[in-house]
Design a protein around this motif. Structure first.
Motif, short mmCIF file in Angstrom:
data_model
loop_
_atom_site.label_atom_id
_atom_site.label_comp_id
_atom_site.label_asym_id
_atom_site.label_seq_id
_atom_site.Cartn_x
_atom_site.Cartn_y
_atom_site.Cartn_z
N MET A 17 -0.76 -17.89 -45.14
CA MET A 17 -0.88 -17.27 -46.40
C MET A 17 -1.02 -15.66 -46.40
O MET A 17 -0.45 -14.92 -46.88
N ILE A 18 -2.17 -15.37 -45.62
CA ILE A 18 -2.57 -14.10 -45.48
C ILE A 18 -1.58 -13.23 -44.92
O ILE A 18 -1.35 -11.99 -45.14
N LYS A 19 -0.70 -13.64 -43.85
CA LYS A 19 0.42 -12.84 -43.38
C LYS A 19 1.50 -12.81 -44.24
O LYS A 19 2.12 -11.75 -44.32
N LYS A 20 1.61 -13.85 -44.93
CA LYS A 20 3.04 -13.67 -45.85
C LYS A 20 2.24 -12.75 -47.09
O LYS A 20 3.48 -11.80 -47.57
N LEU A 21 1.18 -12.93 -47.49
CA LEU A 21 0.77 -12.03 -48.59
C LEU A 21 0.61 -10.44 -47.95
O LEU A 21 1.10 -9.55 -48.97
N ARG A 22 0.53 -10.25 -46.87
CA ARG A 22 0.60 -8.92 -46.09
C ARG A 22 1.85 -8.31 -46.31
O ARG A 22 2.29 -7.27 -46.64
N LYS A 23 3.04 -9.30 -46.02
CA LYS A 23 4.40 -8.67 -46.12
C LYS A 23 4.71 -8.43 -47.62
O LYS A 23 5.52 -7.58 -47.96
N ILE A 24 4.42 -9.37 -48.59
CA ILE A 24 4.81 -9.34 -50.02
C ILE A 24 4.11 -7.84 -50.56
O ILE A 24 4.76 -6.97 -51.22
N GLN B 88 0.28 -30.25 -41.62
CA GLN B 88 -0.63 -29.07 -41.03
C GLN B 88 0.35 -28.40 -40.09
O GLN B 88 0.06 -27.04 -40.26
N LEU B 89 1.38 -28.69 -39.70
CA LEU B 89 2.31 -27.96 -39.09
C LEU B 89 3.09 -26.76 -39.96
O LEU B 89 3.25 -25.77 -39.55
N GLN B 90 3.39 -27.32 -41.05
CA GLN B 90 4.10 -26.67 -42.05
C GLN B 90 2.99 -25.60 -42.69
O GLN B 90 3.43 -24.33 -42.93
N LYS B 91 1.75 -26.05 -42.72
CA LYS B 91 0.76 -25.13 -43.06
C LYS B 91 0.56 -23.86 -42.31
O LYS B 91 0.44 -22.81 -42.55
N PHE B 92 0.57 -24.31 -40.76
CA PHE B 92 0.50 -22.98 -39.81
C PHE B 92 1.64 -22.16 -40.05
O PHE B 92 1.51 -20.90 -39.82
N ILE B 93 2.88 -22.59 -40.25
CA ILE B 93 4.05 -21.92 -40.45
C ILE B 93 3.75 -21.05 -41.54
O ILE B 93 4.13 -20.12 -41.61
N ASN B 94 3.36 -21.60 -42.79
CA ASN B 94 3.34 -20.93 -44.08
C ASN B 94 2.27 -19.90 -43.81
O ASN B 94 2.53 -18.96 -44.56
N GLU B 95 1.17 -20.18 -43.12
CA GLU B 95 0.35 -19.06 -43.00
C GLU B 95 0.53 -17.96 -41.93
O GLU B 95 -0.21 -16.90 -41.58
N GLY B 96 1.79 -18.08 -41.37
CA GLY B 96 2.37 -17.17 -40.45
C GLY B 96 1.55 -17.35 -38.91
O GLY B 96 1.62 -16.43 -38.06
N TYR B 97 0.99 -18.65 -38.67
CA TYR B 97 0.47 -18.81 -37.53
C TYR B 97 1.06 -19.50 -36.48
O TYR B 97 0.82 -19.61 -35.27
N LEU B 98 2.33 -20.02 -36.84
CA LEU B 98 3.50 -20.90 -36.04
C LEU B 98 4.78 -20.33 -36.41
O LEU B 98 4.97 -20.24 -37.65
N GLU B 99 5.43 -20.15 -35.44
CA GLU B 99 6.99 -19.78 -35.51
C GLU B 99 7.57 -20.72 -36.15
O GLU B 99 7.35 -22.04 -35.79
N ASP B 100 8.38 -20.66 -37.07
CA ASP B 100 9.40 -21.63 -37.82
C ASP B 100 10.50 -22.05 -37.07
O ASP B 100 11.53 -21.80 -37.42
#
Length: 370
Positions: free
Chosen positions: A1-8, A231-243
């Motif tokens: 979420m932190i990386k997504k918020l940064r982009k927004i 958990q894997l989707q959470k990592f993706i949503n937080e920007g920690y894991l490539e989708d």
């Protein structure tokens, strides 16, 4: 979420700039020092200096907010939990991951570690509930693994009696813990590992690697503070894991879930507890078994009808079908003798529930050995 918020936030600032009608040269409408359209970009407060690692105290990293003993993660520190967990003398564990800005891990394979970027920190706190005589919670240690360009590096922090701070040490030590577990009083001379012992379990050739951060172990739901999510989707949503995950992942089961087939429970248990030593380039790679979940579907890799490489009086095979008392695997997990017990490290008392499960599995095997 932190990386997504940064982009927004960046997009919002660009939009405000493009569509603003304000004239910076208008004396009746001068620019303000803080524009009304300003959106602060969230940043994680974690403090990491790669060159200064390890810090002397755990609090210096700023992984947690409020009282550190409550283990409430700050922004960017994400909790996770493998589906089947490693046994460490009944210690409870809290696990977290943190990554720097603008980097992310990538998928390699279901059974392989996700490829984590430089600067990744894995955080693992070991604690006991119902510690006697006051029936309280006691945190013993918090272990860190930091990914640098050349390898993973260890740090261990031993908590003080006041549970207010943890201090760096990789010397190794023991501490006695008396606690209640499932209504039964237990005692352990808990081992806080040395750096050499850390490497023994995390060895891959000459390098150090984490153990549990694999898609097969994390493809499950987790109750986060903001809701339940895979958990894997959470990592993706937080920007920690490539989708780029596959549609299906070969996933372990929770070994303690009695609704699952017993063979999958056993294979999941020995994967997380034993496979890191019983693989190529690891501490016990000379033994004739391979316990990784993707390999243990082969009965030979499980040791069924396989001669043991170390002779133990009264034993026949590593796993002797229908005869747990004549099976090396059962003997090793059911003893506290340091020269025979399995795993070699991280356990000083017997994991009764796992012993019962593995004994039931062995006694139920009908394979006829030649």
């Amino acid at each position: 979420m932190i990386k997504k918020l940064r982009k927004i936030a960046v997009l919002a600032v660009l939009s405000a700039t493009l569509f603003s009608c304000k004239d910076d040269n208008d004396p009746m409408n001068p620019p303000s020092s803080m524009d009304d359209d300003y959106i602060p970009i969230p940043t994680s407060p974690v403090n990491l200096d790669m060159d200064a690692f390890p810090f002397n105290t755990l609090s210096e990293y700023n992984f947690f907010e409020g009282e550190m003993k409550n283990q409430t993660p700050v922004l960017g520190v994400i909790p996770y939990e493998p589906i089947s967990t490693l046994f460490t003398d009944y210690a409870k564990k809290k696990r977290f991951i943190w990554m720097p800005d603008d980097v992310q891990a990538t998928y390699a394979a279901d059974m392989e570690l996700i490829n984590m970027p430089v600067g990744t920190i894995l955080i693992k706190t070991f604690y006991y509930n119902n510690v006697q005589p006051s029936n309280t919670t006691r945190i013993i240690e918090t272990r860190l693994m930091l990914k640098k360009a050349d390898d993973w590096y260890f740090a261990d922090y031993v908590w003080n009696d006041e549970q207010t701070e943890a201090t760096f040490s990789l010397d190794g030590s023991f501490t006695n813990v008396e606690f209640m577990e499932a209504g039964e009083m237990k005692t352990t001379n808990y081992r806080i590992p040395s750096e050499v012992e850390c490497f023994t379990c995390h060895k891959s050739g000459t390098a150090s690697v984490p153990i549990g951060v694999k898609p097969q172990n994390l493809n499950s739901m987790y109750d986060y503070a903001d809701g339940t999510e895979n958990q894997l989707q959470k990592f993706i949503n937080e920007g920690y894991l490539e989708d780029n995950l596959p549609n299906t992942i070969n996933t372990v089961v929770n070994w303690s879930d009695e609704t699952q087939p017993i063979d999958l429970r056993v294979r999941s248990y020995i994967d997380i507890n034993c496979a890191h030593c019983h693989q190529e380039g690891s501490h016990c790679d000379y033994r004739p078994v391979r316990f990784a979940f993707d390999e243990s579907g082969d009965p030979n890799n499980l040791g069924i009808c396989i001669d043991p490489d170390t002779e133990i009086t009264g034993m026949i095979d590593i796993v002797t079908p229908s005869l747990k008392e004549r099976s090396v695997m059962y003997y090793r997990i059911n003893t506290e003798a340091e020269e025979f017990r399995m795993p070699l490290l991280g356990r000083s008392i017997i994991h009764k529930e796992a012993v019962q499960m593995i004994g039931q599995w062995i006694d139920g095997l009908t394979t006829e050995c030649e």
